[in-house]
Scaffold this motif. Structure first.
Motif, PDB file in Angstrom:
ATOM      1  N   MET A  37      29.195   1.512  -1.220  1.00 39.49           N
ATOM      2  CA  MET A  37      28.573   2.578  -1.911  1.00 39.49           C
ATOM      3  C   MET A  37      27.498   3.406  -1.169  1.00 39.49           C
ATOM      4  O   MET A  37      27.068   2.676  -0.274  1.00 39.49           O
ATOM      5  N   GLU A  38      27.608   4.735  -1.293  1.00 40.20           N
ATOM      6  CA  GLU A  38      26.876   5.674  -0.569  1.00 40.20           C
ATOM      7  C   GLU A  38      25.945   6.217  -1.547  1.00 40.20           C
ATOM      8  O   GLU A  38      26.468   6.969  -2.439  1.00 40.20           O
ATOM      9  N   ALA A  39      24.588   6.278  -1.132  1.00 44.40           N
ATOM     10  CA  ALA A  39      23.665   7.028  -1.893  1.00 44.40           C
ATOM     11  C   ALA A  39      22.876   8.064  -1.028  1.00 44.40           C
ATOM     12  O   ALA A  39      22.721   7.404   0.101  1.00 44.40           O
ATOM     13  N   ASP A  40      22.227   9.057  -1.476  1.00 39.86           N
ATOM     14  CA  ASP A  40      21.492   9.873  -1.018  1.00 39.86           C
ATOM     15  C   ASP A  40      20.725  10.809  -1.983  1.00 39.86           C
ATOM     16  O   ASP A  40      20.994  10.940  -2.981  1.00 39.86           O
ATOM     17  N   TYR A  41      19.349  10.984  -1.547  1.00 42.53           N
ATOM     18  CA  TYR A  41      18.483  11.790  -2.433  1.00 42.53           C
ATOM     19  C   TYR A  41      17.597  12.350  -1.676  1.00 42.53           C
ATOM     20  O   TYR A  41      17.064  11.722  -0.618  1.00 42.53           O
TER      21      TYR A  41
END
Lengths: 323, 323, 323, 323
Positions: free
Chosen positions: D1-5
């Motif tokens: 899973m890839e997340a960014d913010y």
């Protein structure tokens, strides 16, 4: 319906098709009471009249009689329910405080209820026929006030044994009960709360003999062992009597709706009875305590406490009825 | 207490210190009814006698009178509660079906209750004095059966206007009500269910004039617009009358305990009334629908449905009473 | 955070200001876990990390360590709560089945919860600090499978005594626990369910000694008296040990969430202990049974059963804490 | 899973066989997340990963991607549920405040929940597949702060239209949504709360154009009619768009979980739309208001309020699905 009393009037509830429709004081004298009117003649109705108040031991004029039933329909037989349960107890089992404002403190018939009460709720949940023998303030060995005569076992074998008065005697009270006429599957005994209370009440002097009775506390606040043993002996003896009268019933001693101080003694007595008799068909079950949220009038369990107790008891009895 | 009727007897409940203690059928004739006995004389009690059944429009002999009150204590004044609420409605507001077994289907007084009912529960939660005007089957424009005479607005300004019979007239019914004697803070109108039902009922023929009345459905099952408009006009006119009689009250039109088909029409009518009059003190509030779990007898809302409706309504009215 | 295991991974919950915000599997290895971010820096927050799964006795690689805490705020002291409670038990106390779908049947860490569990609910209701020692399947005398080594008393005095493995030993497990460091006001022991279950399980053969262990049933289905006496002796001895470790605590033996077959034996053992030691500060309390409505996964008490048990236990412990 | 913010991290919940087992913050970067381990290989499990937080419009780096799924079992097809429901709304529909301590006041992702929320509870009760489009603070005509760009209708037809940023665009956001791919039986629109709030918020000045926007109150505190009409027009236009995109769906406009001030305008708009289009398949339904007992964090509906709303809505939608 005919009623009489010196002090304590009777109350009845009328239940139509399982729903309580009416609850009324039955005042002294002889009157017709209309149970129902106006319903569709083509439908069969189940009509039940429930005596809401226990027999009043201290009022020897206490009387409630049904002389006649007038109908413009037809009476049909009521089929027996699949189970039979007998409840034996004190004020809790009499539904004292199960109805009425929390602030009520008077000891009056209005505050007794046979429907807002764990006996009725349990019997309905189990789909059982039931009967109730109970007296407010009474115990196994002694009443709450150390009066040794207000004990249920002494009167258990009589018809309406706790009543008083010559008229009641003439009407059949105090004669031997024919236990073969109705044998329960389960006997629920909810006694011990007043035996426990007696330890904290003043001594009682018998007006006849002058003898003084008192369940004693030790200096450290614990129960006097000799007096506690007397309670246990009374419990054992009552179990022997219950078994004699109800040979096939499972006997459950329940306790706890107003605290559990007598529970160790109850367990000891039931243990001793079982050891002595090899009777396996006896058990003990703790009922949930009453809380500020569930209390009713007269500092007694209210409808919520009775409902909670009935739910737990129903679960327990259901397992027993399965076997 | 004196009661009379051709068909529909009266019922009352007796409430002591806020707790219902008794509920009984009042049979025809004149009798003393004992409200309470045996309580401590030193405590003040609050005793309320609640008429459980609506006035019975179709029974012109319908009568319930209190002629005298006998006490061995002292009567003390009852202080007004901080709020006043008036409820206007139909069978829902009359508590029809709020008591009794789910299977009951007869239209009889026994199945009406003024206590197991959102009016009493809301008023108690708000600590409000309240009064109730309601007739089972009636509407704003028309009754459930398309009878245009069974509409509440036509009788709103009279004392016991929905009653019938010369004796009731002689006793003061049908005279103008003096609205200045009791001005509510809030008027709750719970009407529309029967106006909605009329669309699905057969036509009604006036026996006097021979005129036929019918709220019509379109072929696609929707409401005929002209007939719906007649309902909206009746609603607007009733609001005008309510405002004239209750100049300072907040008026809430509530609806939804038996479904919401008329809600758009009610909103339109209230909108139109507000636009026309610039009266801001009127609103609409949806009550929760009755479900299989909350239904009572006669396919009407049961105690659970009334309790749920009362909780939602109480929250809504509390905000209004704050302002 | 560092975790390791052969089979049974660890889970933690993160509780912010008393509300569970996160619950996650802690997979093997060493990672940073973000507890919270983005909150207002000017408000003090209470952050709790709760180990959701019991120590896993059968997995000697079982390890969960917190090595460091990184913050961009300030750590403030956490004030002690007014009471301290210790809970000792088996799978019920470990919250096995308190979470997860009813159909789940696997014995896996995911189905353990330290929050949906009577220990956490009771401690919160009492506003108490608490600690929990419990092992699924273990008993006072014997485990559910008649293995006599899976008994809690043998390990009670050690730090993480139920763990296994050399690494855990190197990290401090199995050393003597310093009971003076934290003395509870109340010790709640919820054991007996597996001792009861052992009567119905096959015999267990010790692989080391070849010795066979079995709690026997009589032919009539009752418990063998000698084996039951062994349970009672183990209970008495555990009470002696608990008292030695916790001199001032009230000790409550609770039981009943999965039925009450061992209750008479528990009462007998506590009675015998009290008689022998004159220790008055010990009692027995029955918890409500689990029903079809309140059951969770793995045929264990679900959140509803734990909540009900916690409510009853809280009422009981509150009375004890008052004295 | 890839997340960014930039600011607002994502959270997911993992639901196994219908029971939420895990809820975790997905921190920036690319990681494997273990969904489950250790379960019996012979049983089929239903595993759901739920994105707990709405797309964050104000954080253009906001990204959550699933790149791969690693399993040691077999993937089986998931059968469609018998119904399809689409929910459109604002913070209420995003589950803001449905989780977390009541005292929490920060606008952070942790306080959003897609499971403790009326959408999930209703869909489960109806046994329906569902999808949700919602943005905290947005409206039909305008956001809570009078910003006219934060309106849902403008983005309804795009894939992830409310997102921002070039990377999201490159990944497919903002392209036209293919409505034929998933046609709901029911569209639930829960908008109006922020349009109502805008009347009480300061004016908003568009930084691009310098234009000032404000929904005005009259001096007597009522809504300015012109501005209210603009809201009604926006509602009508959104209904037209919804119908174009969902030709066969029943559209229900729901409202009321944070009060009902806009309800008359919503009824007027729906009425006007129906009159204009002869579309009968549209209705309005009031949801129960949030109370002190049911409120969650951030002064938003809590789990109890969402559960209550879901129960009422389920009853209403069940009737519609019957037809």
């Amino acid at each position: 319906m005919e009623a009489d009393y010196q002090v304590y009037e009777q109350w009845i509830s009328i239940v139509i098709n399982g729903a309580p429709m009416s609850r009324l004081m039955v005042t002294a004298g002889r009157h017709w009471i209309c149970l129902l009117r106006g319903l569709n003649r083509d439908m069969v109705k189940n009509v039940r009249v429930v005596k809401d108040v226990q027999p009043m031991n201290s009022d020897s004029r206490c009387l409630l009689q049904i002389h006649a039933l007038k109908i413009d329909g037809e009476l049909l037989p009521v089929t027996d329910k699949p189970h039979k349960v007998e409840f034996i107890g004190d004020s809790i089992t009499s539904g004292e405080g199960g109805i009425g404002a929390k602030e009520e403190a008077d000891w009056i018939p209005m505050l007794f209820t046979a429907l807002h009460n764990y006996t009725a709720i349990t019997a309905e949940a189990l789909n059982a026929d039931y009967r109730v023998l109970s007296q407010s303030g009474w115990g196994v060995l002694t009443g709450w006030d150390n009066n040794p005569h207000t004990n249920i076992p002494a009167y258990y074998e009589q018809v309406c044994g706790v009543l008083t008065g010559e008229r009641n005697e003439a009407l059949g009270a105090f004669s031997d009960h024919d236990f073969t006429s109705w044998q329960p599957d389960i006997v629920v005994v909810n006694l011990g709360s007043n035996d426990g209370g007696a330890f904290y009440s003043p001594a009682w002097t018998d007006p006849a003999s002058g003898k003084v009775y008192k369940q004693r506390l030790n200096e450290d606040g614990t129960f006097n062992e000799e007096d506690l043993q007397a309670f246990e002996n009374a419990t054992i003896n009552f179990l022997i009597k219950l078994r004699a009268c109800n040979p096939a019933a499972h006997i459950v001693w329940v306790y706890g709706m107003l605290g559990t101080p007598m529970m160790p003694a109850i367990y000891r007595a039931v243990d001793a009875y079982k050891k002595k008799t090899r009777d396996r068909n006896v058990s003990v079950f703790q009922l949930p305590n009453t809380t500020e949220e569930t209390i009713g009038s007269r500092s007694h369990p209210g409808l919520l406490a009775h409902t909670k107790a009935a739910n737990e008891l129903t679960g327990y009895l259901r397992e027993i009825l399965k076997n």
